[in-house]
Design a protein around this motif. Sequence first.
Motif, PDB file in Angstrom:
ATOM      1  N   ALA A 274      36.330 -10.756  32.885  1.00 61.48           N
ATOM      2  CA  ALA A 274      36.701 -10.678  34.369  1.00 61.48           C
ATOM      3  C   ALA A 274      36.907 -11.813  34.271  1.00 61.48           C
ATOM      4  O   ALA A 274      36.203 -13.353  34.015  1.00 61.48           O
ATOM      5  CB  ALA A 274      35.108 -10.088  34.633  1.00 61.48           C
TER       6      ALA A 274
ATOM      7  N   TYR B 195      30.748  -7.803  34.380  1.00 56.76           N
ATOM      8  CA  TYR B 195      31.380  -6.918  34.563  1.00 56.76           C
ATOM      9  C   TYR B 195      31.857  -6.978  35.696  1.00 56.76           C
ATOM     10  O   TYR B 195      32.129  -7.701  36.680  1.00 56.76           O
ATOM     11  CB  TYR B 195      30.119  -5.728  34.418  1.00 56.76           C
ATOM     12  N   ARG B 196      32.713  -5.884  35.337  1.00 54.15           N
ATOM     13  CA  ARG B 196      34.219  -5.415  36.187  1.00 54.15           C
ATOM     14  C   ARG B 196      34.127  -3.595  36.646  1.00 54.15           C
ATOM     15  O   ARG B 196      33.398  -2.779  36.205  1.00 54.15           O
ATOM     16  CB  ARG B 196      35.060  -5.683  35.533  1.00 54.15           C
TER      17      ARG B 196
ATOM     18  N   THR C  62      36.665  -5.671  41.425  1.00 55.45           N
ATOM     19  CA  THR C  62      35.496  -6.203  41.470  1.00 55.45           C
ATOM     20  C   THR C  62      35.136  -6.656  40.441  1.00 55.45           C
ATOM     21  O   THR C  62      34.789  -6.202  39.755  1.00 55.45           O
ATOM     22  CB  THR C  62      34.855  -5.850  43.007  1.00 55.45           C
ATOM     23  N   ALA C  63      34.949  -8.749  40.133  1.00 61.61           N
ATOM     24  CA  ALA C  63      33.843  -8.937  39.456  1.00 61.61           C
ATOM     25  C   ALA C  63      32.849  -9.396  39.974  1.00 61.61           C
ATOM     26  O   ALA C  63      32.458 -10.175  40.979  1.00 61.61           O
ATOM     27  CB  ALA C  63      34.546 -10.078  39.010  1.00 61.61           C
TER      28      ALA C  63
ATOM     29  N   LYS D 227      29.979 -10.349  43.987  1.00 56.10           N
ATOM     30  CA  LYS D 227      30.978  -9.708  44.178  1.00 56.10           C
ATOM     31  C   LYS D 227      32.284 -10.220  44.994  1.00 56.10           C
ATOM     32  O   LYS D 227      32.403 -11.132  45.466  1.00 56.10           O
ATOM     33  CB  LYS D 227      30.599  -8.672  45.111  1.00 56.10           C
TER      34      LYS D 227
ATOM     35  N   ALA E 262      38.301  -9.768  42.074  1.00 56.39           N
ATOM     36  CA  ALA E 262      38.695 -10.077  40.140  1.00 56.39           C
ATOM     37  C   ALA E 262      40.605 -10.334  40.278  1.00 56.39           C
ATOM     38  O   ALA E 262      41.321  -9.909  41.109  1.00 56.39           O
ATOM     39  CB  ALA E 262      38.712  -8.345  39.511  1.00 56.39           C
TER      40      ALA E 262
END
Length: 431
Positions: free
Chosen positions: A314, A349-350, A354-355, A425, A428
């Motif tokens: 990410a 995670y992604r 958004t990461a 959040k 990304a």
Amino acid sequence: MIRSLRGRLFAGLTAIILLTGLIGGLFAHRWAFDEAIEMQDSVLIQIAGLVQSGSLTGGRDLRGVDEDAEVWLIDEASDDDAGLWSLKDGLALATRKGQPIRALLRTRSDGTRFAVAQRTSVRDEIASDMAFRTVLPIAALIPCLLLVTAIVISRSLRPMVRLAGDLDRRSADDMTPLPAAQMPTELHSFVASINGLLQRTRFLVDQQRRFVADAAHELRTPITALSLQAENLSAVDLPADARDRVTALRRGIGRTKHLLEQLLALARQDAGSSDGSVMPVVALDVTLKEVVADAMPDAANRGVDLGFARIEPALVRAEAVMLAALARNLLDNALRFTPHGGRIDAWVYREGGTAILQIEDSGSGVGPEEITRIFEPFYRGQRPEGDGVGLGLSIVKRIVVRLGGSIEAVNVADGGRTGLRVQVKLPAASG
């Protein structure tokens, strides 16, 4: 007393509408009633004209303005009511057969007399019915006016409600001025006063932040010197009582040093002005791996199982030191509240654009009344643990906001296991 401005406006306008409608209805009813009576008189005059012209002859019952008018044509030759024929020609009120009537008396060219009469009760009933029909639209209009008034008041006060909602949704450190362009002119002075208050508050907060940063910076050198001296004392052969005091002194100096570091970190985040759009692209998963690796010895000493539940690539736009501080403070907070034998899981995670970084511990969680306050500076809750000063999560919140992200803390209960889950959040970035 009605405290609501909306209630006052509606009550006042309702009173005005009802009073105006009542007065207008009374005048309209009276006017319509009089007009109906005059119309009945006109009918009597028209019938009398027909009789004089010879179109109508003899005594008979006639129809007036409607089927129930009950107009009588009375001839003097066939009616011996002396009380009626003693009246002069013209319209007059009289009594015939014990009933009050309205009569129009006329004399023919041959000298004979006749009368066109109508019972007053019938006339009043017809006039009342016509007056009621005249007032009925006014009565039906009043509820419509009240509904329109309520809608107008609600729409007129909507900018105030929207302004209050905007202020309620703001974070405690959001001092940006309120926009006055979309507001009604009546609210411009109010909005200007609020903006002036926000500006003065921001000035005071900035002064406080500068003072805290300067004080922390100035105290850093003497605290470091004290820490070195305390380390030197620990190497000296001292009695047991003196050694215990030196140990307590070192713990106190460590807490003070940690507080100063947190204050300086908070000041750096408050003073930061970097634009996330020009920040470098950093691998969030790599940064978290490094922070978790650094925290492993501390977790092992505390008997806490620290590891990853999910780790995926990410990328985000941020400074590496900011992401490291964010992850380190989250892990420090989780370690502080996780008991011996507990567990801390980390996720990266992604989802779409958004990461997501998530830290979940197996501690006792946070009380419902405290969950919204844990991101406030210096707030340690009702059950403070360890040497924390209540700035870690506040620093995390500042970093997240600066990076254009969001943060949420929730209590979790899964299979008898409780704890706190903090989810961050961030937007990304593409590689």
